[in-house]
Scaffold this motif. Structure first.
Motif, mmCIF file in Angstrom:
data_model
loop_
_atom_site.group_PDB
_atom_site.id
_atom_site.type_symbol
_atom_site.label_atom_id
_atom_site.label_comp_id
_atom_site.label_asym_id
_atom_site.label_seq_id
_atom_site.Cartn_x
_atom_site.Cartn_y
_atom_site.Cartn_z
ATOM 1 N N UNK A 431 0.836 -1.201 0.000
ATOM 2 C CA UNK A 431 0.000 0.000 0.000
ATOM 3 C C UNK A 431 0.873 1.254 0.000
ATOM 4 N N UNK A 432 2.094 1.183 0.537
ATOM 5 C CA UNK A 432 3.018 2.310 0.474
ATOM 6 C C UNK A 432 3.402 2.601 -0.978
ATOM 7 N N UNK A 433 3.731 1.559 -1.729
ATOM 8 C CA UNK A 433 4.066 1.744 -3.144
ATOM 9 C C UNK A 433 2.882 2.314 -3.903
ATOM 10 N N UNK A 434 1.684 1.851 -3.580
ATOM 11 C CA UNK A 434 0.490 2.390 -4.229
ATOM 12 C C UNK A 434 0.372 3.885 -3.975
ATOM 13 N N UNK A 435 0.547 4.318 -2.734
ATOM 14 C CA UNK A 435 0.471 5.749 -2.421
ATOM 15 C C UNK A 435 1.532 6.532 -3.198
#
Length: 534
Positions: A431-435
């Motif tokens: 989810x960090x990469x998505x953000x």
């Protein structure tokens, strides 16, 4: 986008300083800690940091009870630390927004010490003092937002003072021009040090009814709500004279060029948008918290967006918020799978988004043992505390998750060994990469940052949990498809060119080409753009 005001095209990242990074090993975050993590924030792709209060304070409400507006509490560092932080942030092209707390001071502020000294003191009228009711009780029925009466009797002078929050937080009298002038000077103090704007705490509270009339009973009140909801707050806040106060603050900021004024306002949309002010002379961004309470369903969110867009005054710039230090984490509200969809919604809607620290790693509310609960609201009204959403940022699989070298002031999440920045930053599916990818898409596609908004979903698609909208700027078109449901759905693209998936909330689909009708997986969000015609 070079001609666009920075706060319109940018993304704001909220930092709760106690919980971001501890630099001196006392278990509490500080300004040097924030400075040490600026490279991370630049890597992430945000444009501004909003720092919750770090002013000198006895910490009855963790910094929202200010005893010196122009000082830094030793817990957080020094003015020199602050100046260094601003310089380092600006070097990385990060703006710095401060939390301004003008509604109330600490009971230990020198102004209040003078005010309560006698009824004749020159600063008596800087606060709100009233005689007792005929029965000797509080002057009216106003309640504290943290439970109980909003009036405390001062035995020495025989009058009551008003506090919308804790008794240690007496409200200033913003009808007094001397108060306004003093607080304007506080703004100038920080603006002269390079601050790029302010988020103004409880801005709708600043003016109270001149006649101090009782608030009417709330017919919708139910016992499990906080006690403040027992009455409708029609006389204790959101008074018409407050717009002049907001315009005054805006005028001070304009003395220093293009700075941003953000107002904290928990009001319905029709009242919220009034804080843009006449001729947009009020807050640049009256905080829009509607997503915090709207049912997490495609049709409800679509209706909210349409209502908000329609209510905005001409030229008023929208903004969106999914989390902050006062409300449960987005993961706890919608679940881990939908938190990814929520991130795509927040960072693709028209307007300025505010991202709360830790949401980018999917941090949820942390269970706080009773003996470690800190929030005074929790002590006054059990079950309403805000500690679970204020826990330390988790940086690495190390003792205390890299936040501190000692036990933090609040506990970490049970899964901190894997839910941390180091574990997630190189994972394509995190989810960090998505953000990060979302934030960089916003920067690279004008349609996503400053483009127009239009809903594309048909009523049938909304009923099937699909929210679809387009952002358009010039010739650039970006389509966002969000599946709020637990099952696969299908969406038909318009006839014409194929569409490329710029980003999917699910790993492995970005870069794919779609045409005609295609599937959207459960809990999936997609951002697409039409390919150039041959």
């Amino acid at each position: 986008m070079s001609d666009t005001v920075w706060w319109k095209s940018g993304t704001v990242y909220q930092i709760y300083p106690r919980s971001f990074q501890d630099s001196d090993g006392n278990g509490v975050g500080d300004l040097r800690g924030i400075a040490s993590r600026l490279d991370y924030l630049a890597w992430l792709g945000v444009d501004a940091i909003w720092i919750s209060p770090f002013y000198t304070s006895p910490m009855a409400d963790f910094g929202y009870d200010v005893s010196d507006y122009c000082g830094v509490d030793p817990l957080f560092g020094t003015l020199e630390d602050f100046d260094a932080l601003v310089a380092e942030a600006h070097r990385r092209k990060l703006r710095v927004i401060l939390d301004f707390v003008p509604n109330h001071t600490s009971i230990e502020h020198a102004w209040f010490t003078e005010s309560r000294a006698s009824r004749q003191n020159p600063k008596r009228d800087w606060y709100i003092w009233r005689d007792a009711a005929p029965d000797g009780g509080p002057p009216n029925n106003w309640l504290s937002n943290f439970g109980g009466a909003a009036w405390t009797r001062d035995e020495a002078t025989g009058q009551y003072y008003y506090h919308a929050f804790l008794r240690e937080q007496p409200d200033l009298n913003w009808r007094n021009p001397e108060v306004r002038a003093a607080m304007h000077d506080v703004l100038r103090f920080w603006l002269a040090r390079g601050v790029d704007g302010f988020r103004v705490d409880v801005i709708w509270h600043l003016i109270k009814d001149e006649g101090f009339r009782d608030n009417p009973l709330n017919p919708a009140f139910v016992p499990d709500l906080p006690e403040i909801n027992r009455f409708e707050q029609v006389y204790s806040c959101d008074r018409p004279e407050v717009f002049d106060v907001v315009a005054g603050m805006r005028g001070v900021l304009r003395e220093f060029g293009e700075r941003v004024l953000i107002g904290e306002i928990y009001l319905p949309i029709e009242r919220l948008v009034a804080y843009y002010g006449e001729d947009l002379a009020g807050a640049d961004l009256p905080f829009n918290f509607q997503l915090l309470s709207t049912p997490w369903q495609a049709d409800s969110v679509a209706a909210l967006i349409e209502e908000y867009e329609a209510a905005l005054p001409e030229g008023g710039w929208p903004n969106w918020v999914l989390g902050n230090h006062d409300r449960p984490r987005i993961v706890d509200r919608v679940g881990e799978a939908q938190a990814r969809v929520a991130a795509m919604l927040l960072l693709t809607l028209r307007g300025t988004p505010t991202l709360y620290y830790g949401d980018e790693i999917g941090l949820g509310n942390v269970q706080i043992p009773v003996d470690r609960m800190q929030d005074p609201w929790e002590h006054n009204e059990p079950g309403h505390g805000r500690d679970p959403e204020r826990t330390p940022m988790q940086w690495e699989d190390a003792p205390h998750a890299g936040f501190s070298t000692t036990e933090p002031w609040l506990p970490l999440s049970a899964d901190c060994a894997r839910r941390n920045v180091d574990e997630m930053r190189d994972s394509s599916g995190s989810i960090l990469t998505l953000h990060r990818r979302l934030l960089h898409l916003r920067r690279n596609h004008a349609a996503l940052s400053i483009g127009s908004y239009s809903t594309v979903s048909s009523p049938e698609e909304l009923a099937q949990d699909l929210l679809i909208y387009e952002r358009i700027e010039g010739s650039e078109i970006v389509r966002v498809v969000l599946n709020f449901g637990e099952g696969e759905r299908r969406h038909a693209l318009p006839d014409g060119p194929d569409w490329k998936v710029l980003l999917s909330s699910r790993p492995g689909r970005s870069g794919a080409v779609e045409t005609g009708e295609f599937p959207i997986a459960a809990n999936e969000g997609l951002i697409l753009a039409p390919l150039p015609a041959d």
